[in-house]
Design an enzyme around this catalytic site. Structure first.
Site, PDB file in Angstrom:
ATOM      1  CB  SER A  61      54.961 -15.214 -45.510  1.00 40.98           C
ATOM      2  OG  SER A  61      55.749 -14.074 -45.702  1.00 40.98           O
TER       3      SER A  61
ATOM      4  CB  ILE B 229      45.655  -3.799 -39.859  1.00 44.67           C
ATOM      5  CG1 ILE B 229      45.960  -5.146 -39.178  1.00 44.67           C
ATOM      6  CG2 ILE B 229      44.342  -3.825 -40.627  1.00 44.67           C
ATOM      7  CD1 ILE B 229      46.319  -6.290 -40.120  1.00 44.67           C
ATOM      8  CB  THR B 230      46.589  -0.958 -44.983  1.00 45.92           C
ATOM      9  OG1 THR B 230      47.890  -1.470 -45.234  1.00 45.92           O
ATOM     10  CG2 THR B 230      46.395   0.352 -45.731  1.00 45.92           C
TER      11      THR B 230
ATOM     12  N   GLY C 278      72.131  13.831 -58.422  1.00 40.76           N
ATOM     13  CA  GLY C 278      72.011  14.278 -57.028  1.00 40.76           C
ATOM     14  C   GLY C 278      70.618  14.775 -56.688  1.00 40.76           C
TER      15      GLY C 278
ATOM     16  CD  GLU D 181      46.604  -7.294 -51.181  1.00 42.24           C
ATOM     17  OE1 GLU D 181      46.304  -8.246 -51.916  1.00 42.24           O
ATOM     18  OE2 GLU D 181      45.945  -6.261 -51.080  1.00 42.24           O
TER      19      GLU D 181
ATOM     20  CB  THR E 222      57.064 -11.440 -49.673  1.00 42.45           C
ATOM     21  OG1 THR E 222      57.080 -12.874 -49.646  1.00 42.45           O
ATOM     22  CG2 THR E 222      56.869 -10.900 -48.275  1.00 42.45           C
TER      23      THR E 222
HETATM   24  C1  LIG Z   1      52.989  -1.055 -44.594  1.00 43.76           C
HETATM   25  C2  LIG Z   1      52.388  -2.425 -44.506  1.00 43.76           C
HETATM   26  C3  LIG Z   1      51.021  -2.579 -44.689  1.00 43.76           C
HETATM   27  C4  LIG Z   1      50.434  -3.839 -44.530  1.00 43.76           C
HETATM   28  N1  LIG Z   1      49.071  -3.979 -44.636  1.00 43.76           N
HETATM   29  C5  LIG Z   1      48.491  -5.165 -44.263  1.00 43.76           C
HETATM   30  C6  LIG Z   1      47.072  -5.285 -44.170  1.00 43.76           C
HETATM   31  O1  LIG Z   1      46.317  -4.352 -44.470  1.00 43.76           O
HETATM   32  N2  LIG Z   1      46.550  -6.465 -43.742  1.00 43.76           N
HETATM   33  C7  LIG Z   1      47.346  -7.539 -43.421  1.00 43.76           C
HETATM   34  O2  LIG Z   1      46.813  -8.569 -43.033  1.00 43.76           O
HETATM   35  N3  LIG Z   1      48.696  -7.453 -43.521  1.00 43.76           N
HETATM   36  C8  LIG Z   1      49.274  -6.295 -43.938  1.00 43.76           C
HETATM   37  N4  LIG Z   1      50.657  -6.203 -44.020  1.00 43.76           N
HETATM   38  C9  LIG Z   1      51.473  -7.349 -43.674  1.00 43.76           C
HETATM   39  C10 LIG Z   1      52.162  -7.959 -44.855  1.00 43.76           C
HETATM   40  O3  LIG Z   1      51.224  -8.659 -45.647  1.00 43.76           O
HETATM   41  C11 LIG Z   1      53.284  -8.848 -44.335  1.00 43.76           C
HETATM   42  O4  LIG Z   1      54.289  -7.986 -43.826  1.00 43.76           O
HETATM   43  C12 LIG Z   1      53.854  -9.736 -45.407  1.00 43.76           C
HETATM   44  O5  LIG Z   1      52.902 -10.704 -45.790  1.00 43.76           O
HETATM   45  C13 LIG Z   1      55.119 -10.456 -44.944  1.00 43.76           C
HETATM   46  O6  LIG Z   1      54.943 -11.027 -43.678  1.00 43.76           O
HETATM   47  P1  LIG Z   1      56.008 -10.764 -42.514  1.00 43.76           P
HETATM   48  O7  LIG Z   1      56.270  -9.308 -42.459  1.00 43.76           O
HETATM   49  O8  LIG Z   1      55.504 -11.416 -41.298  1.00 43.76           O
HETATM   50  O9  LIG Z   1      57.314 -11.453 -43.017  1.00 43.76           O
HETATM   51  P2  LIG Z   1      57.686 -12.999 -42.805  1.00 43.76           P
HETATM   52  O10 LIG Z   1      56.532 -13.850 -43.176  1.00 43.76           O
HETATM   53  O11 LIG Z   1      58.270 -13.160 -41.464  1.00 43.76           O
HETATM   54  O12 LIG Z   1      58.816 -13.164 -43.918  1.00 43.76           O
HETATM   55  C14 LIG Z   1      60.090 -12.545 -43.775  1.00 43.76           C
HETATM   56  C15 LIG Z   1      60.872 -12.769 -45.063  1.00 43.76           C
HETATM   57  O13 LIG Z   1      61.042 -14.162 -45.266  1.00 43.76           O
HETATM   58  C16 LIG Z   1      60.512 -14.534 -46.525  1.00 43.76           C
HETATM   59  N5  LIG Z   1      59.900 -15.852 -46.420  1.00 43.76           N
HETATM   60  C17 LIG Z   1      58.968 -16.280 -45.529  1.00 43.76           C
HETATM   61  N6  LIG Z   1      58.656 -17.555 -45.768  1.00 43.76           N
HETATM   62  C18 LIG Z   1      59.383 -17.943 -46.830  1.00 43.76           C
HETATM   63  C19 LIG Z   1      59.509 -19.170 -47.565  1.00 43.76           C
HETATM   64  N7  LIG Z   1      58.787 -20.244 -47.256  1.00 43.76           N
HETATM   65  N8  LIG Z   1      60.392 -19.232 -48.591  1.00 43.76           N
HETATM   66  C20 LIG Z   1      61.113 -18.135 -48.921  1.00 43.76           C
HETATM   67  N9  LIG Z   1      61.049 -16.961 -48.285  1.00 43.76           N
HETATM   68  C21 LIG Z   1      60.192 -16.874 -47.240  1.00 43.76           C
HETATM   69  C22 LIG Z   1      59.475 -13.482 -46.854  1.00 43.76           C
HETATM   70  O14 LIG Z   1      59.237 -13.409 -48.247  1.00 43.76           O
HETATM   71  C23 LIG Z   1      60.154 -12.245 -46.306  1.00 43.76           C
HETATM   72  O15 LIG Z   1      61.093 -11.779 -47.234  1.00 43.76           O
HETATM   73  C24 LIG Z   1      51.251  -4.957 -44.248  1.00 43.76           C
HETATM   74  C25 LIG Z   1      52.637  -4.796 -44.120  1.00 43.76           C
HETATM   75  C26 LIG Z   1      53.201  -3.553 -44.231  1.00 43.76           C
HETATM   76  C27 LIG Z   1      54.694  -3.413 -44.066  1.00 43.76           C
END
Ligand SMILES: Cc1cc2nc3c(=O)[nH]c(=O)nc-3n(C[C@H](O)[C@H](O)[C@H](O)COP(=O)(O)OP(=O)(O)OC[C@H]3O[C@@H](n4cnc5c(N)ncnc54)[C@H](O)[C@@H]3O)c2cc1C
Length: 454
Positions: free
Chosen positions: A132, A157-158, A340, A363, A365
């Site tokens: 994020s 990374i997709t 079911g 992209e 959350t």
């Molecule tokens: C299947 C898949 C495909 C993906 N594809 C790509 C890709 O192609 N390229 C790429 O770069 N990334 C990709 N991602 C990464 C994706 O963008 C991140 O997983 C996403 O941005 C969330 O980051 P994180 O998983 O590190 O969660 P974190 O940033 O650690 O967040 C964890 C939780 O805390 C919440 N949170 C964090 N900060 C705050 C805040 N300030 N206030 C409130 N809530 C907060 C978040 O909303 C989340 O619910 C992919 C992820 C998945 C699972």
């Protein structure tokens, strides 16, 4: 005139992609979902049909689709398989920083290649330690002559394991946060680039998700898309244009869930009647339909803004979190209508539910989208109504123009909202006891002062 109709060309795109989605994407998705593997041949077909990378401008040999056309196409593919939709359209995400940057030689070299050859492109901001918080990128970019050397790991990374090209965001110094980030176009074949096996996932198992390791990867100056300091903005501008498309994934998936639920409700019987005859089921279907329509409207609005040169950042975030959360609710309710059978692998609902769950995460959350919208609402939104302290809530004066208004004055207490009528404010508010200076004249309207509202 406001026009919601699609053009002839847009209808044609919809027809072509719909046929491909129903006949080629949907049937292929089940085997590969089960196998947890990307069917690259489907992506190749999408490329041959001009669906993948359709947004490359005509001057680089592409079709020059706008975001509205991309949204129309995306909805159709996602209706068949949200995972394959991600795989197909992630190339547009990977290409967007190239399209948006001002490195013309890189555009000439790479965009023409992407238009000509089937070459998946991926996009990498996320890392194992951050997603994020894009400003928290740790992957290092060290200046080396006129180019850079990259060291670090990208995660999630997709298409990371299958892409030939990667748009990588890295920083000259993690302590510099936003100010240190640059963007680099990396070729998979370069020395020091390695990728992980696919990361096992709950849903969207037809899409490849991998880690990318960069060890002393030299990026020549020609492949710098944004110098350090300009990469963060480039990433944000990219998301503003790609988040409406995630919304379109959601619309397609929700539409299919709704269609399957309607079909089932019209055939399944319980208590001597078809499910569709029960009001509780009808209401679920009405709400599903409403969510599909409202999501699509938001997605189109945002895509239209982008195509019209209006900054779509705000509507892109709204479209993303509204449509993706709606899609999850629609899929969940559709599964409920199946009872079911919905929970089995013999019907499509369990896969749709698994697949759409991801849309609220990547992209940016849902929480991140809310932060963007709340930030705008609290800091930049320009209200139409007067401020609360200026509101002419006048119950004690008859404003009929036939009646004399002479000497009729109203004062509003800024503390409790009480309205006082008279030439002067009261010495103290009779309700909250605040002194006269708490009162503001709200009638007659102060026509001299600019209202300050638009
Ligand atoms: C299947 C898949 C495909 C993906 N594809 C790509 C890709 O192609 N390229 C790429 O770069 N990334 C990709 N991602 C990464 C994706 O963008 C991140 O997983 C996403 O941005 C969330 O980051 P994180 O998983 O590190 O969660 P974190 O940033 O650690 O967040 C964890 C939780 O805390 C919440 N949170 C964090 N900060 C705050 C805040 N300030 N206030 C409130 N809530 C907060 C978040 O909303 C989340 O619910 C992919 C992820 C998945 C699972």
């Amino acid at each position: 005139m406001l026009d919601f109709a699609l053009t002839e060309e847009q209808l044609e795109i919809q027809k072509t992609v719909r046929e491909f989605a129903v006949k080629e994407v949907f049937p292929a998705s089940w085997y590969y979902d089960e196998k947890d593997e990307i069917p690259l041949f489907v992506l190749k077909r999408a490329f041959e049909l001009g669906i993948m990378s359709g947004d490359i401008p005509g001057k680089y040999g592409g079709k020059g689709y706008g975001l509205v056309e991309s949204a129309i196409a995306t909805e159709e593919i996602a209706a068949a398989c949200p995972g394959l939709s991600t795989s197909i359209f992630v190339s547009s995400l990977g290409m967007e920083p190239i399209l948006l940057c001002d490195n013309e030689p890189a555009k000439e070299k790479y965009l023409t290649r992407f238009a000509r050859e089937f070459t998946p492109v991926c996009f990498a901001t996320s890392e194992p330690v951050m997603g994020s918080d894009v400003a928290g990128i740790q992957c290092l970019a060290r200046k080396d002559g006129d180019g850079y050397v990259l060291n670090g790991t990208k995660f999630w990374i997709t298409n990371g394991g299958v892409a030939d090209y990667m748009t990588v965001f890295a920083t000259v110094d993690p302590k510099e946060a936003h100010a240190g980030i640059g963007a680099f176009l990396v070729e998979k074949g370069w020395q020091g680039v390695s990728t992980s096996p696919p990361i096992p996932k709950m849903g969207q198992r037809c899409s490849n998700t991998a880690g990318i390791h960069l060890k002393d990867v030299r990026v020549p100056a020609e492949n710098v898309l944004a110098e350090p300091g300009k990469g963060f903005v480039l990433a944000m501008k990219t998301f503003s244009r790609t988040r409406p498309i995630i919304g379109a994934f959601a619309v397609g998936a929700a539409r299919s869930a709704m269609e399957f639920a309607i079909d089932y409700a019209k055939k399944r019987r319980a208590f001597g009647s078809k499910l569709a005859n029960f009001e509780a089921i009808q209401f679920k279907i009405a709400e599903m339909y409403q969510k599909v329509e409202t999501s699509r409207l938001l997605v189109y609005k945002s895509a239209w803004e982008a195509d019209s040169g209006i900054d779509p950042t705000l509507t892109a975030s709204m479209a993303k979190f509204y449509a993706t959360e709606s899609a999850f609710e629609v899929a969940n309710e559709a599964l409920q209508i199946f009872g079911g059978f919905g929970y089995t692998k013999m019907f499509p609902l369990e896969k749709i539910l698994r697949d759409v769950r991801l849309l609220m995460i990547y992209e940016g959350t849902s929480e991140v989208q809310r932060m963007i919208v709340a930030g705008y609402a609290l800091q930049n939104y320009r209200p139409v109504m007067p401020a609360l302290e200026d509101l002419p809530m006048i119950r004690g004066i008859d404003l009929d123009p036939e009646k004399s208004q002479a000497g009729k004055t109203a004062w509003r207490c800024r503390m409790c909202g009480h309205t006082h009528y008279g030439q002067e404010p009261p010495e103290a508010c009779p309700l909250c006891f605040f002194p006269a200076k708490a009162f503001k004249k709200v009638w007659p309207l102060d026509t001299s002062a600019a209202a300050g509202n638009e």
